[in-house]
Design an enzyme around this catalytic site. Structure first.
Site, PDB file in Angstrom:
ATOM      1  N   HIS A  62       0.833  -1.195   0.000  1.00  0.00           N
ATOM      2  CA  HIS A  62       0.000   0.000   0.000  1.00  0.00           C
ATOM      3  C   HIS A  62       0.868   1.245   0.000  1.00  0.00           C
ATOM      4  CE1 HIS A  62      -3.338   2.651   0.691  1.00  0.00           C
ATOM      5  NE2 HIS A  62      -4.092   1.642   0.347  1.00  0.00           N
ATOM      6  N   ASP A  69      -7.876  -5.638  -0.619  1.00  0.00           N
ATOM      7  CA  ASP A  69      -8.294  -6.488  -1.735  1.00  0.00           C
ATOM      8  C   ASP A  69      -7.986  -7.966  -1.514  1.00  0.00           C
ATOM      9  OD1 ASP A  69      -9.393  -4.555  -3.493  1.00  0.00           O
ATOM     10  OD2 ASP A  69      -7.379  -3.825  -3.915  1.00  0.00           O
TER      11      ASP A  69
HETATM   12  N1  CMC Z   1       4.236  -7.553  -4.383  1.00  0.00           N
HETATM   13  C1  CMC Z   1       5.580  -7.548  -4.414  1.00  0.00           C
HETATM   14  N2  CMC Z   1       6.315  -6.447  -4.178  1.00  0.00           N
HETATM   15  C2  CMC Z   1       5.668  -5.313  -3.908  1.00  0.00           C
HETATM   16  C3  CMC Z   1       4.276  -5.256  -3.862  1.00  0.00           C
HETATM   17  C4  CMC Z   1       3.561  -6.425  -4.116  1.00  0.00           C
HETATM   18  N3  CMC Z   1       2.227  -6.442  -4.092  1.00  0.00           N
HETATM   19  N4  CMC Z   1       3.893  -3.998  -3.554  1.00  0.00           N
HETATM   20  C5  CMC Z   1       5.018  -3.288  -3.429  1.00  0.00           C
HETATM   21  N5  CMC Z   1       6.085  -4.082  -3.645  1.00  0.00           N
HETATM   22  C6  CMC Z   1       7.491  -3.695  -3.599  1.00  0.00           C
HETATM   23  C7  CMC Z   1       7.880  -3.102  -4.954  1.00  0.00           C
HETATM   24  O1  CMC Z   1       8.344  -4.074  -5.828  1.00  0.00           O
HETATM   25  C8  CMC Z   1       8.950  -2.124  -4.522  1.00  0.00           C
HETATM   26  O2  CMC Z   1      10.114  -2.847  -4.232  1.00  0.00           O
HETATM   27  P1  CMC Z   1      11.565  -2.260  -4.646  1.00  0.00           P
HETATM   28  O3  CMC Z   1      11.686  -0.986  -3.867  1.00  0.00           O
HETATM   29  O4  CMC Z   1      12.475  -3.347  -4.222  1.00  0.00           O
HETATM   30  O5  CMC Z   1      11.499  -2.036  -6.127  1.00  0.00           O
HETATM   31  C9  CMC Z   1       8.429  -1.572  -3.199  1.00  0.00           C
HETATM   32  O6  CMC Z   1       7.627  -2.634  -2.653  1.00  0.00           O
HETATM   33  C10 CMC Z   1       7.600  -0.321  -3.349  1.00  0.00           C
HETATM   34  O7  CMC Z   1       6.547  -0.602  -4.266  1.00  0.00           O
HETATM   35  P2  CMC Z   1       5.872   0.453  -5.207  1.00  0.00           P
HETATM   36  O8  CMC Z   1       5.133  -0.240  -6.300  1.00  0.00           O
HETATM   37  O9  CMC Z   1       6.845   1.505  -5.610  1.00  0.00           O
HETATM   38  O10 CMC Z   1       4.839   1.111  -4.185  1.00  0.00           O
HETATM   39  P3  CMC Z   1       3.685   2.096  -4.542  1.00  0.00           P
HETATM   40  O11 CMC Z   1       3.398   2.857  -3.330  1.00  0.00           O
HETATM   41  O12 CMC Z   1       3.982   2.839  -5.783  1.00  0.00           O
HETATM   42  O13 CMC Z   1       2.480   1.095  -4.909  1.00  0.00           O
HETATM   43  C11 CMC Z   1       0.736  -0.420  -4.722  1.00  0.00           C
HETATM   44  C12 CMC Z   1       1.481   0.712  -4.056  1.00  0.00           C
HETATM   45  C13 CMC Z   1      -0.521  -0.723  -3.954  1.00  0.00           C
HETATM   46  C14 CMC Z   1       0.345  -0.013  -6.135  1.00  0.00           C
HETATM   47  C15 CMC Z   1       1.652  -1.664  -4.774  1.00  0.00           C
HETATM   48  O14 CMC Z   1       1.900  -2.105  -3.465  1.00  0.00           O
HETATM   49  C16 CMC Z   1       1.062  -2.772  -5.623  1.00  0.00           C
HETATM   50  O15 CMC Z   1       1.236  -2.781  -6.838  1.00  0.00           O
HETATM   51  N6  CMC Z   1       0.346  -3.758  -4.995  1.00  0.00           N
HETATM   52  C17 CMC Z   1      -0.298  -4.808  -5.750  1.00  0.00           C
HETATM   53  C18 CMC Z   1      -1.624  -4.345  -6.326  1.00  0.00           C
HETATM   54  C19 CMC Z   1      -2.663  -4.161  -5.237  1.00  0.00           C
HETATM   55  O16 CMC Z   1      -2.861  -5.008  -4.394  1.00  0.00           O
HETATM   56  N7  CMC Z   1      -3.376  -3.032  -5.311  1.00  0.00           N
HETATM   57  C20 CMC Z   1      -4.440  -2.700  -4.345  1.00  0.00           C
HETATM   58  C21 CMC Z   1      -4.055  -1.518  -3.510  1.00  0.00           C
HETATM   59  S1  CMC Z   1      -4.986  -1.282  -2.014  1.00  0.00           S
HETATM   60  C22 CMC Z   1      -6.638  -1.117  -2.369  1.00  0.00           C
HETATM   61  C23 CMC Z   1      -6.994  -0.403  -3.590  1.00  0.00           C
HETATM   62  O17 CMC Z   1      -6.633   0.745  -3.782  1.00  0.00           O
HETATM   63  O18 CMC Z   1      -7.654  -0.996  -4.405  1.00  0.00           O
END
Ligand code: CMC
Length: 372
Positions: free
Chosen positions: A257, A308
């Site tokens: 998140h 989710d």
């Molecule tokens: N699985 C594996 N690694 C992850 C995940 C994940 N679900 N989420 C974050 N990371 C890692 C990412 O690879 C990165 O690692 P590194 O720094 O080594 O490259 C680090 O954590 C930061 O991730 P980010 O993508 O830059 O973080 P963000 O704040 O931009 O994204 C997020 C937040 C929710 C989009 C992301 O966690 C994600 O893609 N999660 C999976 C999709 C998901 O479940 N979305 C629902 C969000 S909550 C409810 C909603 O809004 O619907």
């Protein structure tokens, strides 16, 4: 210029609707832990739109207004019947259908506060009817008209299946609606606010928000979680499956998140429901696999599940088609979008950030015939 990728940490507006402080989510100051256990979704809608919990009369009035507004124009049904329905994602259909609603609303372009509130009621009331009508028409079934003697949650499940849901299903679904209702300046809410900050109409704001919610990094994650669970198939396959995803540097849907540091406070409620419902349906494997995935992902990457993750096995246990999970998110989140849209209109300023240009410097125009 300072570029903040993804606007992380940027505070773009003030809002009195919901807050996330130290991993605690509140709606108008009420902890969602409290609301999830005690409140009806109708009460939460009122809370988000009026910034206070309703008394009995206020709640009865809103409930009646929602029930009286739940029918949808025949044009939406005709549109669903005319489209290549089995090739269309329900979020795409919902996006189009809300647009059609606007075409049939005499007040669509009216911008006064009262008209916008009346439209908010109509939109909130009609999104469940649209979603369930789509779900039935694509199975060759006729849509079921909403009933005004059922709760918001009960009515949704009734319109989906044609059967009156039991109290366990209603309670679970109501809780899921309460937990998804609002979430500060999440991507779809921000999209809605950006749209209406141009003084565009409320229908355009909701259509824009639906488009943003559809993506897998936002609301679309819940459908992908179920796909992952189905692919894994058995708890013994969890470890190698997740390890492979990590090696491939793929994201695990339902984890991570932008805002929470230690975990999403909504997830524990859905986890509890998932355990209960999967046992009741005789399919505890969905919960067992989910718990095993959570253990592996937190051990490997220390990333906790978000709203989710466990909602997928909850909705599956309620017998809901997997591609309807995100539209259900929209059914609930519409309440938050509408609250934010009304708040934006109330104190509007165009939202228009800047971009740092990284393209080529000044160039000289060459006519097409002379270009290499
Ligand atoms: N699985 C594996 N690694 C992850 C995940 C994940 N679900 N989420 C974050 N990371 C890692 C990412 O690879 C990165 O690692 P590194 O720094 O080594 O490259 C680090 O954590 C930061 O991730 P980010 O993508 O830059 O973080 P963000 O704040 O931009 O994204 C997020 C937040 C929710 C989009 C992301 O966690 C994600 O893609 N999660 C999976 C999709 C998901 O479940 N979305 C629902 C969000 S909550 C409810 C909603 O809004 O619907």
């Amino acid at each position: 210029m300072t570029v903040t990728r993804g606007l992380e940490g940027v505070v773009a507006t003030t809002s009195s609707i919901s807050s996330i402080i130290d991993d605690t989510l509140t709606y108008v100051g009420y902890n969602i832990d409290d609301l999830a256990v005690n409140a009806s979704f109708e009460e939460v809608i009122y809370l988000l739109w009026h910034r206070k919990l309703p008394n009995k009369e206020e709640l009865a009035q809103l409930t009646k207004q929602l029930a009286d507004s739940a029918d949808i124009p025949q044009a939406v049904i005709d549109h669903f019947k005319a489209m290549p329905i089995n090739k269309v994602h329900p979020m795409g259909a919902l996006r189009s259908a809300v647009s059609i609603l606007g075409e049939f609303d005499d007040e669509a372009e009216a911008m006064d506060e009262e008209a916008n509130y009346r439209k908010a009621i109509r939109i909130q009331a009609k999104i469940p009817t649209i979603t369930t009508a789509f779900a039935r028409i694509r199975k060759g079934l006729e849509p079921i008209a909403p009933r005004n003697d059922l709760s918001f949650a009960g009515n949704f499940l009734y319109m989906l299946t044609g059967e009156e849901p039991d109290s366990i299903a209603i309670e679970a679904f109501n809780k899921a609606l309460v937990l998804h209702a609002d979430h500060e300046l999440n991507a779809s809410t921000f999209t809605a606010r950006v749209c209406v900050a141009t003084l565009s109409d409320i229908y355009s704001g909701i259509v824009a928000a639906i488009g943003a919610l559809k993506g897998p990094l936002h609301g679309g994650a819940n459908e992908r979680v179920m796909k992952m669970l189905a692919e894994i198939g058995d708890v013994t396959n969890v470890e190698p499956y997740i390890q492979q995803k990590m090696v491939n540097k793929e994201k695990i849907m339902g984890f991570g998140h932008r805002v929470y540091r230690f975990g999403d406070p909504r997830a524990k409620h859905l986890k509890e429901m998932s355990e209960k419902l999967t046992k009741l349906t005789g399919e505890p494997k969905w919960y067992d696999m989910s718990v095993a995935i959570e253990k592996t992902v937190t051990a490997e990457k220390d990333i906790p599940p978000n709203v989710d993750f466990y909602s997928a096995s909850v909705y599956h246990s309620l017998g809901i088609d997997h591609d309807l999970f995100t539209p259900i998110f929209a059914v609930s989140r519409a309440s938050g979008w509408l609250a934010h849209i009304l708040e934006q209109y109330d104190n509007n300023r165009l939202i228009r950030p800047r971009a740092e240009y990284t393209g080529p410097g000044m160039q000289v125009y060459v006519p097409v015939d002379e270009r290499m």
